[in-house]
Write a protein that holds these residues in place. Structure first.
Motif, short mmCIF file in Angstrom:
data_model
loop_
_atom_site.label_atom_id
_atom_site.label_comp_id
_atom_site.label_asym_id
_atom_site.label_seq_id
_atom_site.Cartn_x
_atom_site.Cartn_y
_atom_site.Cartn_z
N MET A 123 0.85 -1.18 0.00
CA MET A 123 0.00 0.00 0.00
C MET A 123 0.88 1.23 0.00
O MET A 123 1.92 1.26 0.66
CB MET A 123 -0.94 0.00 1.20
N PRO A 124 0.54 2.27 -0.77
CA PRO A 124 1.36 3.46 -0.86
C PRO A 124 1.52 4.13 0.50
O PRO A 124 0.65 4.06 1.37
CB PRO A 124 0.58 4.36 -1.83
N GLY A 125 2.63 4.78 0.70
CA GLY A 125 2.90 5.49 1.94
C GLY A 125 4.01 6.48 1.70
O GLY A 125 4.50 6.64 0.58
N GLN A 126 4.43 7.16 2.76
CA GLN A 126 5.51 8.14 2.65
C GLN A 126 6.83 7.51 3.07
O GLN A 126 6.91 6.87 4.12
CB GLN A 126 5.22 9.36 3.52
N ILE A 127 7.85 7.69 2.25
CA ILE A 127 9.16 7.10 2.48
C ILE A 127 10.21 8.19 2.59
O ILE A 127 10.21 9.14 1.80
CB ILE A 127 9.53 6.13 1.34
N LEU A 128 11.12 8.04 3.55
CA LEU A 128 12.28 8.92 3.64
C LEU A 128 13.48 8.18 3.08
O LEU A 128 13.84 7.10 3.57
CB LEU A 128 12.54 9.32 5.09
N LEU A 129 14.11 8.74 2.05
CA LEU A 129 15.27 8.14 1.41
C LEU A 129 16.51 8.97 1.75
O LEU A 129 16.56 10.17 1.46
CB LEU A 129 15.08 8.11 -0.11
N VAL A 130 17.50 8.33 2.39
CA VAL A 130 18.72 9.02 2.81
C VAL A 130 19.91 8.39 2.11
O VAL A 130 20.25 7.23 2.37
CB VAL A 130 18.90 8.94 4.34
N ASP A 131 20.55 9.12 1.21
CA ASP A 131 21.69 8.60 0.45
C ASP A 131 22.51 9.78 -0.06
O ASP A 131 21.96 10.77 -0.53
CB ASP A 131 21.20 7.74 -0.72
N ASP A 132 23.82 9.66 0.04
CA ASP A 132 24.69 10.79 -0.36
C ASP A 132 25.09 10.74 -1.83
O ASP A 132 25.83 11.60 -2.30
CB ASP A 132 25.94 10.83 0.53
N GLU A 133 24.61 9.72 -2.57
CA GLU A 133 24.91 9.64 -4.00
C GLU A 133 23.75 10.24 -4.79
O GLU A 133 22.68 9.63 -4.88
CB GLU A 133 25.12 8.19 -4.43
N PRO A 134 23.93 11.43 -5.38
CA PRO A 134 22.83 12.12 -6.06
C PRO A 134 22.18 11.29 -7.16
O PRO A 134 20.94 11.23 -7.25
CB PRO A 134 23.49 13.37 -6.64
N GLY A 135 22.98 10.61 -7.98
CA GLY A 135 22.44 9.85 -9.09
C GLY A 135 21.55 8.72 -8.62
O GLY A 135 20.43 8.53 -9.11
N LEU A 136 22.03 7.94 -7.65
CA LEU A 136 21.24 6.82 -7.14
C LEU A 136 20.01 7.33 -6.39
O LEU A 136 18.93 6.77 -6.52
CB LEU A 136 22.10 5.95 -6.23
N ARG A 137 20.20 8.41 -5.62
CA ARG A 137 19.09 8.96 -4.86
C ARG A 137 17.95 9.39 -5.78
O ARG A 137 16.78 9.09 -5.54
CB ARG A 137 19.58 10.14 -4.02
N GLU A 138 18.30 10.04 -6.87
CA GLU A 138 17.29 10.51 -7.82
C GLU A 138 16.62 9.34 -8.53
O GLU A 138 15.40 9.35 -8.77
CB GLU A 138 17.93 11.46 -8.83
N ALA A 139 17.42 8.31 -8.87
CA ALA A 139 16.85 7.15 -9.57
C ALA A 139 15.88 6.38 -8.68
O ALA A 139 14.79 5.99 -9.12
CB ALA A 139 17.99 6.23 -10.03
N VAL A 140 16.29 6.17 -7.42
CA VAL A 140 15.42 5.44 -6.49
C VAL A 140 14.16 6.25 -6.20
O VAL A 140 13.05 5.71 -6.16
CB VAL A 140 16.17 5.12 -5.17
#
Length: 232
Positions: free
Chosen positions: A1-18
């Motif tokens: 079920m959809p929800g809100q996710i916090l994504l923490v990553d210092d790699e801009p490319g991977l962070r944007e892709a995920v």
């Protein structure tokens, strides 16, 4: 079920892709480039789940997770480690630190979505079971718990108290909640006793269900009594 996710990553490319893939899958995604920024986002809005890298400057993922687990507000928040470190020892350290899933890079985005969905679905089920809903027969629950305690006291075969087969690492607050559940207290009563919110108690009971593999208060009480997990 959809929800809100916090994504923490210092790699801009991977962070944007995920972020893009998760949003395409229907999730609302908050992003942070480091643990400090991630903590600020946590305090601004409680997400349903956190995905964090491990290898980050200044504060790594393990320290970030420890900070969450030491805070009552975030102690039961599901956390996925997404990292290039895939050694068995690293995974063990992650699970011991309290993460709920560990996905080494490179990874299949569909697998990440499947893990996220599974954790959120599981949390929804446990939270619902942990709550004292109006539909629940509280008197019946109390009676069942009293019967289980009585059977143990009288040494009947329905419940046999034995040493716990495995060690379960409860936090002090989880242990306090477990002891009060075994006493037959409902969430509102536990909240008053511990001077916390009913919502927090529901989260603790939900985490107790998860750690013991039970799905109801009576199952939890039986399990705790059978294995000597209560302290009162």
């Amino acid at each position: 079920m959809p929800g809100q996710i916090l994504l923490v990553d210092d790699e801009p490319g991977l962070r944007e892709a995920v972020q893009a893939y998760l949003e395409d899958s229907g999730f609302d995604v908050l992003v942070a480039s480091n643990a400090k920024e991630g903590w600020d986002k946590l305090e601004q809005a409680m997400p349903d789940l956190v995905i964090s890298d491990i290898m980050m400057p200044q504060v790594d993922g393990y320290q970030f997770l420890q900070q969450m687990r030491e805070d009552d507000r975030f102690e039961t928040l599901p956390v996925i480690f997404l990292t290039a470190r895939g050694m068995t020892a690293d995974r063990i350290q992650g699970y011991q630190a309290g993460c709920d899933a560990y996905l080494p890079k490179p990874f299949d985005p569909e697998e990440l979505v499947a893990i996220v969905t599974s954790l959120l679905d599981r949390r929804t089920v446990l939270t619902k079971a942990a709550s004292d809903s109006d539909k629940s027969d509280i008197a019946d629950i109390r009676e069942q718990i009293a019967q289980i305690r009585s059977m143990l006291t009288q040494g009947k075969t329905g419940v046999t108290q034995t040493p716990a087969p495995i060690k379960i690492d409860f936090t002090p607050r989880e242990q306090s909640v477990l002891d009060l559940v075994v006493e037959g207290l409902m969430n509102k009563e536990i909240a008053r006793r511990l001077e916390t919110s009913v919502r927090n108690v529901e989260k603790y009971v939900s985490r107790l269900f998860s750690k013991t593999g039970t799905n109801s208060r009576t199952e939890l009480v039986r399990y705790a009594l059978e294995h000597g997990l209560h302290t009162q």
